[in-house]
Structures are given as C-alpha cells and as structure tokens.
Design a protein around this motif. Structure first.
Motif, PDB file in Angstrom:
ATOM      1  N   LYS A  85       0.834  -1.202   0.000  1.00 40.16           N
ATOM      2  CA  LYS A  85       0.000   0.000   0.000  1.00 40.16           C
ATOM      3  C   LYS A  85       0.867   1.250   0.000  1.00 40.16           C
ATOM      4  CE  LYS A  85      -3.911  -2.130   2.335  1.00 40.16           C
ATOM      5  NZ  LYS A  85      -4.844  -2.073   3.480  1.00 40.16           N
ATOM      6  N   ASP A  86       0.345   2.277  -0.675  1.00 44.58           N
ATOM      7  CA  ASP A  86       1.019   3.560  -0.691  1.00 44.58           C
ATOM      8  C   ASP A  86       0.861   4.211   0.677  1.00 44.58           C
ATOM      9  OD1 ASP A  86       0.725   6.735  -1.246  1.00 44.58           O
ATOM     10  OD2 ASP A  86       2.173   5.790  -2.617  1.00 44.58           O
ATOM     11  N   SER A  87       1.978   4.683   1.214  1.00 40.75           N
ATOM     12  CA  SER A  87       1.951   5.213   2.575  1.00 40.75           C
ATOM     13  C   SER A  87       1.136   6.491   2.705  1.00 40.75           C
ATOM     14  CB  SER A  87       3.381   5.470   3.063  1.00 40.75           C
ATOM     15  OG  SER A  87       4.021   6.396   2.178  1.00 40.75           O
ATOM     16  N   SER A  88       1.054   7.264   1.627  1.00 44.73           N
ATOM     17  CA  SER A  88       0.317   8.519   1.713  1.00 44.73           C
ATOM     18  C   SER A  88      -1.173   8.347   1.424  1.00 44.73           C
ATOM     19  CB  SER A  88       0.919   9.546   0.720  1.00 44.73           C
ATOM     20  OG  SER A  88       0.870   8.995  -0.608  1.00 44.73           O
ATOM     21  N   SER A  89      -1.493   7.602   0.347  1.00 46.97           N
ATOM     22  CA  SER A  89      -2.909   7.439  -0.026  1.00 46.97           C
ATOM     23  C   SER A  89      -3.561   6.210   0.582  1.00 46.97           C
ATOM     24  CB  SER A  89      -3.037   7.372  -1.556  1.00 46.97           C
ATOM     25  OG  SER A  89      -2.385   6.210  -2.055  1.00 46.97           O
ATOM     26  N   GLY A  90      -2.744   5.207   0.938  1.00 52.22           N
ATOM     27  CA  GLY A  90      -3.289   3.980   1.507  1.00 52.22           C
ATOM     28  C   GLY A  90      -3.838   3.034   0.470  1.00 52.22           C
ATOM     29  N   GLU A  91      -3.655   3.401  -0.846  1.00 49.85           N
ATOM     30  CA  GLU A  91      -4.151   2.531  -1.903  1.00 49.85           C
ATOM     31  C   GLU A  91      -3.151   1.432  -2.211  1.00 49.85           C
ATOM     32  OE1 GLU A  91      -5.066   4.865  -5.288  1.00 49.85           O
ATOM     33  OE2 GLU A  91      -6.716   5.947  -4.312  1.00 49.85           O
ATOM     34  N   ALA A  92      -3.671   0.284  -2.689  1.00 47.96           N
ATOM     35  CA  ALA A  92      -2.816  -0.836  -3.039  1.00 47.96           C
ATOM     36  C   ALA A  92      -2.097  -0.533  -4.341  1.00 47.96           C
ATOM     37  CB  ALA A  92      -3.624  -2.098  -3.178  1.00 47.96           C
ATOM     38  N   VAL A  93      -0.767  -0.637  -4.328  1.00 44.46           N
ATOM     39  CA  VAL A  93       0.032  -0.359  -5.519  1.00 44.46           C
ATOM     40  C   VAL A  93       0.721  -1.614  -6.040  1.00 44.46           C
ATOM     41  CG1 VAL A  93       0.408   2.040  -4.884  1.00 44.46           C
ATOM     42  CG2 VAL A  93       2.001   0.301  -4.095  1.00 44.46           C
ATOM     43  N   GLY A  94       0.548  -2.712  -5.345  1.00 42.77           N
ATOM     44  CA  GLY A  94       1.159  -3.968  -5.766  1.00 42.77           C
ATOM     45  C   GLY A  94       0.904  -5.045  -4.718  1.00 42.77           C
ATOM     46  N   ALA A  95       1.698  -6.133  -4.848  1.00 46.54           N
ATOM     47  CA  ALA A  95       1.530  -7.259  -3.901  1.00 46.54           C
ATOM     48  C   ALA A  95       2.828  -8.032  -3.798  1.00 46.54           C
ATOM     49  CB  ALA A  95       0.403  -8.173  -4.354  1.00 46.54           C
ATOM     50  N   VAL A  96       2.974  -8.709  -2.657  1.00 45.56           N
ATOM     51  CA  VAL A  96       4.107  -9.621  -2.415  1.00 45.56           C
ATOM     52  C   VAL A  96       3.545 -11.033  -2.358  1.00 45.56           C
ATOM     53  CG1 VAL A  96       5.966 -10.287  -0.878  1.00 45.56           C
ATOM     54  CG2 VAL A  96       5.384  -7.867  -1.151  1.00 45.56           C
ATOM     55  N   LEU A  97       4.122 -11.937  -3.176  1.00 47.28           N
ATOM     56  CA  LEU A  97       3.719 -13.349  -3.185  1.00 47.28           C
ATOM     57  C   LEU A  97       4.882 -14.214  -2.750  1.00 47.28           C
ATOM     58  CD1 LEU A  97       1.744 -13.503  -6.579  1.00 47.28           C
ATOM     59  CD2 LEU A  97       0.832 -13.203  -4.272  1.00 47.28           C
ATOM     60  N   ILE A  98       4.647 -15.089  -1.811  1.00 44.17           N
ATOM     61  CA  ILE A  98       5.647 -16.062  -1.370  1.00 44.17           C
ATOM     62  C   ILE A  98       5.057 -17.447  -1.607  1.00 44.17           C
ATOM     63  CG2 ILE A  98       7.019 -16.951   0.547  1.00 44.17           C
ATOM     64  CD1 ILE A  98       6.924 -14.208   1.805  1.00 44.17           C
ATOM     65  N   SER A  99       5.769 -18.269  -2.394  1.00 45.32           N
ATOM     66  CA  SER A  99       5.246 -19.591  -2.783  1.00 45.32           C
ATOM     67  C   SER A  99       6.299 -20.678  -2.541  1.00 45.32           C
ATOM     68  CB  SER A  99       4.850 -19.601  -4.267  1.00 45.32           C
ATOM     69  OG  SER A  99       3.875 -18.614  -4.544  1.00 45.32           O
ATOM     70  N   SER A 100       5.817 -21.831  -2.148  1.00 42.57           N
ATOM     71  CA  SER A 100       6.685 -23.021  -2.045  1.00 42.57           C
ATOM     72  C   SER A 100       5.905 -24.228  -2.548  1.00 42.57           C
ATOM     73  CB  SER A 100       7.142 -23.242  -0.603  1.00 42.57           C
ATOM     74  OG  SER A 100       6.038 -23.621   0.211  1.00 42.57           O
ATOM     75  N   ARG A 101       6.647 -25.196  -3.007  1.00 45.14           N
ATOM     76  CA  ARG A 101       5.995 -26.378  -3.570  1.00 45.14           C
ATOM     77  C   ARG A 101       5.045 -27.035  -2.569  1.00 45.14           C
ATOM     78  NH1 ARG A 101      10.479 -29.935  -6.898  1.00 45.14           N
ATOM     79  NH2 ARG A 101      10.786 -28.472  -8.648  1.00 45.14           N
ATOM     80  N   ALA A 102       3.876 -27.436  -3.079  1.00 48.58           N
ATOM     81  CA  ALA A 102       2.925 -28.158  -2.212  1.00 48.58           C
ATOM     82  C   ALA A 102       3.452 -29.531  -1.843  1.00 48.58           C
ATOM     83  CB  ALA A 102       1.580 -28.280  -2.921  1.00 48.58           C
ATOM     84  N   ASP A 103       4.311 -30.104  -2.720  1.00 45.07           N
ATOM     85  CA  ASP A 103       4.828 -31.445  -2.394  1.00 45.07           C
ATOM     86  C   ASP A 103       5.871 -31.402  -1.286  1.00 45.07           C
ATOM     87  OD1 ASP A 103       6.932 -30.294  -3.722  1.00 45.07           O
ATOM     88  OD2 ASP A 103       6.953 -31.711  -5.411  1.00 45.07           O
ATOM     89  N   SER A 104       6.270 -30.172  -0.888  1.00 45.09           N
ATOM     90  CA  SER A 104       7.161 -30.103   0.275  1.00 45.09           C
ATOM     91  C   SER A 104       6.438 -30.612   1.526  1.00 45.09           C
ATOM     92  CB  SER A 104       7.652 -28.667   0.481  1.00 45.09           C
ATOM     93  OG  SER A 104       6.551 -27.797   0.776  1.00 45.09           O
ATOM     94  N   MET A 105       5.118 -30.376   1.568  1.00 52.01           N
ATOM     95  CA  MET A 105       4.337 -30.921   2.680  1.00 52.01           C
ATOM     96  C   MET A 105       4.229 -32.435   2.580  1.00 52.01           C
ATOM     97  SD  MET A 105       3.676 -28.471   4.654  1.00 52.01           S
ATOM     98  CE  MET A 105       2.619 -29.402   5.733  1.00 52.01           C
ATOM     99  N   LEU A 106       4.171 -32.925   1.315  1.00 49.56           N
ATOM    100  CA  LEU A 106       4.150 -34.385   1.150  1.00 49.56           C
ATOM    101  C   LEU A 106       5.462 -35.002   1.624  1.00 49.56           C
ATOM    102  CD1 LEU A 106       2.464 -34.644  -2.380  1.00 49.56           C
ATOM    103  CD2 LEU A 106       1.411 -35.012  -0.142  1.00 49.56           C
ATOM    104  N   LYS A 107       6.558 -34.317   1.349  1.00 49.99           N
ATOM    105  CA  LYS A 107       7.851 -34.800   1.841  1.00 49.99           C
ATOM    106  C   LYS A 107       7.864 -34.813   3.360  1.00 49.99           C
ATOM    107  CE  LYS A 107      12.805 -33.815   1.709  1.00 49.99           C
ATOM    108  NZ  LYS A 107      13.862 -32.868   1.270  1.00 49.99           N
ATOM    109  N   TYR A 108       7.290 -33.755   3.913  1.00 46.25           N
ATOM    110  CA  TYR A 108       7.203 -33.684   5.375  1.00 46.25           C
ATOM    111  C   TYR A 108       6.350 -34.843   5.925  1.00 46.25           C
ATOM    112  CZ  TYR A 108       5.874 -31.826   9.973  1.00 46.25           C
ATOM    113  OH  TYR A 108       5.635 -31.674  11.308  1.00 46.25           O
ATOM    114  N   MET A 109       5.238 -35.124   5.234  1.00 44.07           N
ATOM    115  CA  MET A 109       4.378 -36.233   5.653  1.00 44.07           C
ATOM    116  C   MET A 109       5.091 -37.569   5.504  1.00 44.07           C
ATOM    117  SD  MET A 109       0.624 -35.131   4.175  1.00 44.07           S
ATOM    118  CE  MET A 109      -0.090 -36.659   4.762  1.00 44.07           C
ATOM    119  N   ARG A 110       5.858 -37.720   4.404  1.00 41.11           N
ATOM    120  CA  ARG A 110       6.610 -38.968   4.228  1.00 41.11           C
ATOM    121  C   ARG A 110       7.625 -39.165   5.343  1.00 41.11           C
ATOM    122  NH1 ARG A 110       6.237 -37.669  -1.407  1.00 41.11           N
ATOM    123  NH2 ARG A 110       8.252 -36.578  -1.323  1.00 41.11           N
TER     124      ARG A 110
END
Length: 503
Positions: free
Chosen positions: A174-199
């Motif tokens: 968000k823009d600090s002055s207007s408070g409007e959304a100017v973009g986004a942050v995406l953090i992604s990891s493989r879903a099969d990492s949870m499968l590895k954890y389950m294994r």
C-alpha cells in the motif's frame, strides 16, 4: 491321471495353515487373549498415530502460512522505500528478496497491480515450474489479493502461473500517503514439500510403530503366559482328578482373581480327596460289616446241614444266626437312611410336641437292656411329670434320642448309670444323654460323628453296632438346623448334648 501343480499345492498348504491357526485361536485361551490384546493395541496405536500425524501436518501448514504472511508483510513494508530510490533501489530490493527466498526456501515475487513481476527470486529447483520468464500473475489472482488485502492458496497453480501446485501466501503493498494498493508480495513453495514432510513423519511413525509393537508383543506374551500358566496347571490337575489322583495341587501366585481361583481349586481338591477317602473307607467298612455276619451265618448253616453241629446245639447256633440276620437288617436300614438323607429325600415335618414324653417312651423301650446291665437311670424323676414343648419332627427326634440311648446302654459299664437331663436357654432346649463307662479317647472325639467310625477298633465291645448311629443323629439334627456336641473323660463318662427349638 490327475496332476496337481506346485501352485495348487502351495494354495492347499496355505489354506491348511490358515485353518490350523484359526483352530488354535479357537481352542487356546492364550492365543485368543494374545491376538485380541495385540489387535486392540495395534488399532489404537494406528488411530492415535494417524490423528497425531494429521494434527502435525495441520500445525506445520499453519506455521508455514503464518511465517510466509509475516515475511510478506515485512517485504511489503520494505518495498515502498526501495521503489522511491529508483533503479538502485530495485537492485537492492532484488537482493533482499533473494535473501528472504533463501531463508524461507521459497519463491518470492513483488508484483504490480496489473500482475507484472517487478522483482523476484526463484529457487534453483523451482525455475522450471514457472511457465515463462516474463510470466504475469493472472488477473483473477490479483483481483483476489487487491480485494481482500491478502491471499492464501493451500495447493494451487495460481491459474496457470506455475506448472505444478504451490502453497502461496500474498500480501498487498500500500502507498503510505494514499493507503491505496500499488502492488503485492507473493511467497510460494511447492505443495509437495508438505508431502515430503508427511513422508518423513510416516517413516518415523513406521519405525516407532515397529519398536512399540515389538515391545508390546513381548509384554503381552509375558503377561498372557503368566495369566494362562495357572489355568494350564489347573487343567492338568483336573485331568489328574479324572484319573483318580487327587493329590495334585496348583501353586498359588499373586493374590488376584487367578490366585483366588487357585486357592478355591486347591480347596476343592482337598474336599475331593477327603470324599474319595471317605468313599474308600465306606466301601471297606460296608464290606467288612457285611462279610462278618455273612461268614458267621454261612458257617453255622453249613455246620447244621453237614452235621458238624449236633442237634442239641442247633437252637443255640440258630439264635446266633438270627442275631446276625437282625444285625444285617439294621445295617441295611442304616444305609438306606444315610442314602435318603444325602439324597435330600428326608422331609422334615415340624410340629409342636412334648419331647419329655418321647424321652420317657424311649427309656421304657430299653428296659430289658437296662435291667440286664443293672444300670441306674438318673434324671427321670425330673422328666416324669414334666411337659417340655418343642418345635421339631417327632419321628426324627425319636430316632435321635433312640440312637443316643442305644449308645449309652451299649457302652455303659455294668452297674453304671445313664443320666438324662434337659435345660432351656436362649429359646433353645438342650437335651443331654450321659453314661458312665470307659468314655471316648480325646483323639477320637473329632471323629465320632463320621460314618463307620468306632473307638473300639477291635470291635470287641460293640458287636451289634455298625458305626452309623451317631452319623445319622448329626445328619438329622443338621436337617432341622440344630447341633450336637460331645464331651468325654476317658475311663469316667461320655455325654452327648443336642439342641431343639423351643415351642
């Protein structure tokens, strides 16, 4: 010719083995208990482990989401300052995103509102999962982030941005002055990492399960063997009893239910041994009591028939034969009474009657024997005009008093006495029959009420008795809920006291 191949043989042996195991489980208490406990514990362990695994995965997933969300917000806060710094700021932002990507072991993207990637870092193993290097985040994904302010996809390709399923967390910038959304942050990891954890969890679970099952099998086997071992000993002892050997006993272990069962089993064995000894003694005594008069009768009859006994002495020996026949009759009558008592066929018909009158009639019936031994009857002067009402069976009471007076007459010394006394205490009438004479030895007192028991082992004093009178007396009193005791001083007297219910 019928040919059976090896597969058919294997199947037959397999089915035979299964049937054998099932038969053993049905017939063996150990197998039933062991397999039942094992199955219950195995199912319980599996259910608990699966539940723990599911909770662990959910907790781990929640922790990862929270971690990604916190770092996404941090990157979002940093992004605004670097955007204001121009190209150098973008390079610095890319370096910081790379650090976050390595730290989180995830792909990090900073995107504009139109979905174009401003800066990003992709882990080396994940580079092939992005559709193209200039890929744009789909507008549907951006609309969701901009509308809600955040995004969480548990397992998604972000509408084709990735070639495989990813876990993605997004936060708006968000823009600090207007408070409007100017973009986004995406953090992604493989879903099969949870499968590895389950294994990994499953491998740990299987390893722990193997160890626990091994310990559990050993513990159940040991406990089951300890529980079943006394039962096997009881079964072995029971087989010995069936063969007529009543000397075997079961060791008593812990004072639990099995230990109490072992005590009860040993008590039963002792009772069976006592009954067997009584049975053998009964057979031996009956054989002796029958053989003695039968031998005398046969000898005297043969002597009369072959002329060995002269005619002038035949009446004398016929009198002996008559006495022996009467003795046999008394024995058979006593045995029939015992059989009726033990079979529960003797029915007690209680009524109100005068026991003093019964005593007087019994004494009169023994007048000949009393006069023959010149006996003094004591206590009759008190009973002569007495009326003592009791509640009992008149016929059974007559038999009891008759047997006791008969004993007193037989074992009194010549010129001695017989004393009859009555007393009243605690709603009970006490009747005492006492006689002078040789008495009963102290060691014989506990046995005088047993079948065929005689204190005169040589049977020199009591030629007519068979040792059943006192046993019948006690049995008849027990049937009426009463008791009898004996006191004696050897060489002086013997006294029997029994109780009756006062009417």
């Amino acid at each position: 010719m019928l040919v059976i191949n090896s597969k058919q043989k294997t199947k037959r042996f397999s089915f035979a083995g299964i049937r054998l195991v099932r038969a053993r489980m049905r017939s063996s208490l150990f197998a039933k208990y062991f397999f039942s406990c094992t199955l219950v514990m195995l199912i319980s362990f599996i259910v608990l482990s699966v539940a723990l695994m599911v909770l662990s995965v959910r907790y781990s997933s929640g922790q990862k989401r929270e971690l990604f969300s916190q770092n996404a917000r941090t990157i979002s806060n940093l992004t605004e300052g670097f955007n204001d710094a121009g190209p150098d700021g973008n390079r610095q932002l890319s370096n910081i995103i790379g650090i976050f990507s390595q730290m989180l072991d995830a792909d990090v993207f900073v995107v504009q509102t139109n979905g174009s990637v401003l800066a990003g870092s992709v882990q080396g193993d994940n580079r092939g999962d992005v559709v193209s290097n200039d890929a744009v985040i789909p507008s549907s994904v951006m609309k969701t982030i901009l509308k809600n302010g955040s995004l969480y996809e548990r397992s998604s390709t972000l509408d084709g941005f990735f070639k495989r399923a990813y876990i993605t967390v997004g936060e708006t910038i968000k823009d600090s002055s207007s408070g409007e959304a100017v973009g986004a942050v995406l953090i992604s990891s493989r879903a099969d990492s949870m499968l590895k954890y389950m294994r990994d969890i499953i491998r740990i679970f299987i390893f722990c399960l193997a160890i626990v099952l091994l310990c559990m099998f050993a513990a159940i086997y040991y406990i089951t063997q300890r529980m079943v071992y006394p039962l096997r000993q009881m079964a072995s002892a029971a087989r010995s009893f069936a063969e007529g050997n009543f000397d075997k006993r079961v060791p008593v272990g812990e004072p639990d239910e099995v230990g109490q069962l072992a005590v009860a089993f040993n008590n039963m064995a002792a009772s069976l041994l006592s009954l067997e000894e009584m049975r053998r003694s009964f057979v031996a005594n009956v054989s002796h009591e029958l053989r003695t008069p039968m031998t005398s009768i046969a000898g005297f009859i043969d002597g009369i028939l072959d002329g060995t006994i002269p005619p002038e002495k035949q009446n004398r020996y016929l009198k002996i034969v008559s006495d022996e026949v009467k003795r046999l009759s008394r024995l058979v009558h006593s045995l029939l009474n015992i059989a009726r008592i033990e079979a529960g066929e003797v029915k007690i018909q209680q009524s109100r009657f005068d026991v003093a009158e019964t005593i007087r009639r019994v004494i009169i019936g023994f007048e000949y024997g009393i006069d023959e031994k010149h006996l003094e009857i004591r206590g009759m002067e008190d009973i002569a005009d007495m009326q003592l009402m009791v509640m009992a069976d008149p016929d059974v009471t007559h038999q009891i008093i008759y047997n006791l007076v008969d004993n007193a007459v037989k074992f009194s010394n010549d010129g001695g006495y017989i004393a009859i006394q009555t007393a009243f205490k605690n709603k009970k009438v006490y009747v005492s029959v006492k006689n002078s004479g040789m008495g009963i030895p102290k060691e014989d007192l506990p046995h005088v009420f047993e079948r065929f028991y005689k204190t005169d082992k040589s049977r020199s004093t009591d030629h007519k008795g068979v040792g059943l009178g006192l046993y019948i007396v006690r049995s008849m009193l027990v049937l009426q809920g009463q008791d009898i005791t004996v006191k004696s001083v050897e060489g002086d007297y013997c006294e029997f006291v029994f109780t009756m219910e006062k009417a």
